[in-house]
Design an enzyme around this catalytic site. Structure first.
Site, PDB file in Angstrom:
ATOM      1  N   GLN A  72       0.749  -1.220  -0.097  1.00  0.00           N
ATOM      2  CA  GLN A  72      -0.059   0.047   0.061  1.00  0.00           C
ATOM      3  C   GLN A  72       0.847   1.134   0.079  1.00  0.00           C
ATOM      4  O   GLN A  72       1.929   1.344  -0.859  1.00  0.00           O
ATOM      5  CB  GLN A  72      -0.909  -0.032   1.140  1.00  0.00           C
ATOM      6  CG  GLN A  72      -1.847  -1.310   1.104  1.00  0.00           C
ATOM      7  CD  GLN A  72      -2.896  -1.173   2.110  1.00  0.00           C
ATOM      8  OE1 GLN A  72      -3.519  -0.242   2.506  1.00  0.00           O
ATOM      9  NE2 GLN A  72      -2.984  -2.338   2.644  1.00  0.00           N
ATOM     10  N   CYS A 131       1.156   1.555   4.910  1.00  0.00           N
ATOM     11  CA  CYS A 131       0.876   0.284   4.372  1.00  0.00           C
ATOM     12  C   CYS A 131      -0.718  -0.254   4.842  1.00  0.00           C
ATOM     13  O   CYS A 131      -0.810  -1.174   5.372  1.00  0.00           O
ATOM     14  CB  CYS A 131       1.794  -0.716   5.361  1.00  0.00           C
ATOM     15  SG  CYS A 131       3.598  -0.408   4.481  1.00  0.00           S
TER      16      CYS A 131
END
EC number: 2.3.1.181
Length: 249
Positions: A98, A201
């Site tokens: 991410q 993340c």
């Protein structure tokens, strides 16, 4: 974390066999360090070119150590809602994972290995990168730990309260024709406040923050980390050969 061919294994990463990633024969892995910050698009273009050359048998494997100017990158699972304060340029990238921050004081290691020749096992490769980080941190008496439900390497922070942990290193991997690229990022002494511009993340739980070696009281330099990282890499993956030129292609 990983954008790769499918791999159905569901073993916990800490239990995977990591002993067969050291290639036999062939050239040592080239080991390159760039002193000046490298713009992200330039780094990606260089990686893409080198990965294609490795896959074609035209170049040896490479580990490229560098820093980036302040920026955010978003992996294949990144969410726009996790970009809270876009104070720096944000780049979409093909790696797994991410949103994360890169900047001065963070050691990025882009690792380009031929896994078809070494071992075509994605989960075990990711576990080997975790082990690489754990061994590097251990050189400075820092105990990093894996978490099956959270990407990266974490350290417990009992000084902050029960159950508190901080992330000290990130992992994001992509494969093309079984050649790995992207890699790991270890927080040595970055400006930790820059992580506040994102949900790192995708982990929004307030018990889980971000730290660095210097934040933990380890007065180490980037050069110190590079030495420990190279030693740990050679233990896991085999010999390296240092190069002076900075271009990765």
């Amino acid at each position: 974390m990983v954008n790769s061919p499918q791999n159905p294994r569901q073993d916990q990463r800490q239990d995977l066999d990591l002993t067969s990633f050291s290639a036999t024969g062939g050239e040592p892995v080239e080991w390159r360090i760039s002193d000046a910050p490298v713009p992200y698009p330039e780094a990606v273009a260089a990686m893409e070119a080198r990965v294609a050359a490795i896959a074609a048998g035209e170049a040896p494997e490479l580990v490229w150590l560098l820093e980036h100017p302040p920026l955010y990158t978003s992996g294949t699972s990144g969410k726009d809602s996790d970009l809270l304060d876009p104070r720096f340029p944000t780049f979409a990238t093909g790696r797994g994972g991410q949103l994360t921050y890169h900047g001065p004081g963070q050691r990025v290691a882009y690792i380009m290995l031929d896994l078809k020749r070494r071992r075509p096992d994605v989960r075990a490769y990711v576990a080997s990168l975790e082990e690489l980080i754990l061994k590097t941190l251990a050189a400075f008496n820092v105990r990093g730990e894996r978490r099956e439900d959270r990407v990266g390497v974490w350290v417990k922070r009992p000084d902050k309260g029960d159950g508190y942990e901080d992330k000290i290193a990130a992992i994001g991997v992509r494969l093309k024709r079984w050649v790995s690229f992207h890699g790991i990022a270890i927080n040595v002494e970055p400006e930790l406040s820059h992580f506040a511009g994102i949900v790192p993340c995708g982990v929004a739980d307030p018990r889980y923050g971000v730290t660095s070696l210097v934040d933990l009281g380890q007065l180490v330099t980037m050069a110190d980390v590079d030495v420990a990282l190279r030693q740990a890499f050679e233990e896991l993956f085999g010999p390296t050969r240092a190069l002076v030129p900075e271009a990765a292609a």
